[in-house]
Design an enzyme around this catalytic site. Structure first.
Site, mmCIF file in Angstrom:
data_model
loop_
_atom_site.group_PDB
_atom_site.id
_atom_site.type_symbol
_atom_site.label_atom_id
_atom_site.label_comp_id
_atom_site.label_asym_id
_atom_site.label_seq_id
_atom_site.Cartn_x
_atom_site.Cartn_y
_atom_site.Cartn_z
ATOM 1 N N LEU A 8 11.087 34.158 -10.830
ATOM 2 C CA LEU A 8 10.478 34.473 -9.542
ATOM 3 C C LEU A 8 9.213 35.273 -9.838
ATOM 4 O O LEU A 8 9.177 36.060 -10.784
ATOM 5 C CB LEU A 8 11.424 35.302 -8.671
ATOM 6 N N ASP A 9 8.194 35.071 -9.023
ATOM 7 C CA ASP A 9 6.997 35.886 -9.173
ATOM 8 C C ASP A 9 7.367 37.362 -9.038
ATOM 9 O O ASP A 9 8.339 37.716 -8.361
ATOM 10 C CB ASP A 9 5.964 35.527 -8.103
ATOM 11 N N LYS A 10 6.558 38.223 -9.647
ATOM 12 C CA LYS A 10 6.838 39.663 -9.617
ATOM 13 C C LYS A 10 7.068 40.154 -8.193
ATOM 14 O O LYS A 10 7.988 40.934 -7.935
ATOM 15 C CB LYS A 10 5.673 40.430 -10.252
ATOM 16 N N ARG A 28 4.015 28.867 -2.517
ATOM 17 C CA ARG A 28 2.781 29.515 -2.079
ATOM 18 C C ARG A 28 1.635 28.498 -1.993
ATOM 19 O O ARG A 28 0.847 28.500 -1.038
ATOM 20 C CB ARG A 28 2.432 30.652 -3.036
#
Length: 332
Positions: free
Chosen positions: A151-153, A257
């Site tokens: 997962l992105d930060k 996104r």
């Protein structure tokens, strides 16, 4: 090729653990036969052990993974797992499930998954090394958690990591086949039109900004996202925001996104893909909620346990910043 084998309880020697596999009948490649007899070790791991001379048949070291499997006892000498390079840190984790082979956590926003040059500490890997100390059987011979997806930060939500080599191989295969249920909640600027659909495209590095991903006409990799508007906010003909459920069928970098921005409904708070005018009331809701990151939460993760065969499904609610944003939008 043989599918007949038996295993003894592990032995130990001065150089680590010894696994013993009795092949009842011969035939076929040795690495494949041993992988069937010793499912806790991946075939790639066995190939590296054979190449290192750590598999013996009687008193003789076997050096060819493609050699014919012979009936009899093979001893696989496992060296102690090498210490992982990242530092183990006592960081609180929200654990949804844990057993001998894997761990499922609800990752908070702001926590990177892997250490990097910019974030060498305070990552999920650092936290798992501390929490799982002494329980990691070694991923590829190294005492580390097996990260099979990311997962992105600044994206929160459910993640699974392997604690054993066998679970790492099994989970990796599930993700490679896209045989995983993954559903996200996103708060978007405006709403995608139509209100339900599929975005299927090629996604790769943007030609104008190599730090960004983009929908491409050619090149890149196929990316598939199903979406559904759960709650629009504002005029029905032109909502100023929405809560959208996104279901992944592939797992490309920044996929949701990029796809929501491509649909003209970028995720609120997204510093990379969220350019464009946001309604004043929505900007106020973001400020009131204290949201300082993209409003994206990995809400559902479902998969078949690679060792037990049990169907597992985990669901979590968005954290306070995103939940507060949704409440603020509902109050407009």
């Amino acid at each position: 090729m043989t599918d007949d084998f038996a295993t003894d309880d592990p032995e130990t020697d001065d150089d680590g653990e010894v696994l013993v596999a009795w092949l009842i009948s011969g035939g076929g490649r040795l690495d494949k036969a041993l992988a069937q007899a010793l499912p806790e070790l991946s075939r790639a791991r066995l190939q590296s052990l054979i190449a290192a001379g750590r598999v013996r048949f009687g008193d003789t070291a076997v050096t060819s993974a493609s050699a014919r499997a012979e009936p009899g006892a093979y001893r696989v000498h496992l060296p102690p797992p090498e210490p992982a390079e990242p530092e183990a840190q006592d960081i609180a984790l929200t654990i949804l499930h844990e057993d001998a082979d894997l761990i499922v956590v609800d990752k908070p926003a702001g926590m990177p998954v892997h250490p990097s040059h910019g974030h060498p500490r305070d990552t999920l890997v650092n936290a798992l090394l501390y929490h799982c100390a002494g329980e990691l059987s070694g991923i590829g011979g190294v005492a580390r958690p097996g990260i099979v997806h990311r997962l992105d930060k600044d994206t929160s939500g459910v993640m699974v990591a392997a604690k054993s080599d066998a679970a790492h191989a099994g989970l990796s295969a599930l993700f490679a086949r896209h045989d995983i249920e993954r559903s996200y909640l996103a708060a978007t600027r405006g709403a995608p039109n139509p209100s339900r659909g599929r975005v299927q495209s090629r996604v790769g590095r943007s030609s104008s900004d190599r730090k960004k991903m983009a929908v491409l006409k050619s090149g890149g990799r196929e990316a598939i996202t199903d979406y559904e508007v759960l709650r629009p906010f504002g005029p029905a003909s032109r909502p100023f925001a929405a809560v959208v459920r996104c279901t992944l069928h592939t797992g490309r970098t920044h996929q949701i996104r990029v796809h929501m921005a491509h649909k003209g409904a970028p995720i609120l708070g997204d510093p990379v893909y969220g350019s464009g005018a946001t309604a004043p009331a929505v900007r106020m809701a973001i400020s009131q909620a204290g949201l300082t990151r993209q409003a994206l939460h990995a809400a559902v993760l479902g998969f078949v346990h690679p060792i037990t065969g049990r169907a597992l499904r985990f669901q979590t609610q968005p954290p306070p910043d995103m939940a507060s944003l949704i409440e603020a939008l509902e109050a407009l």
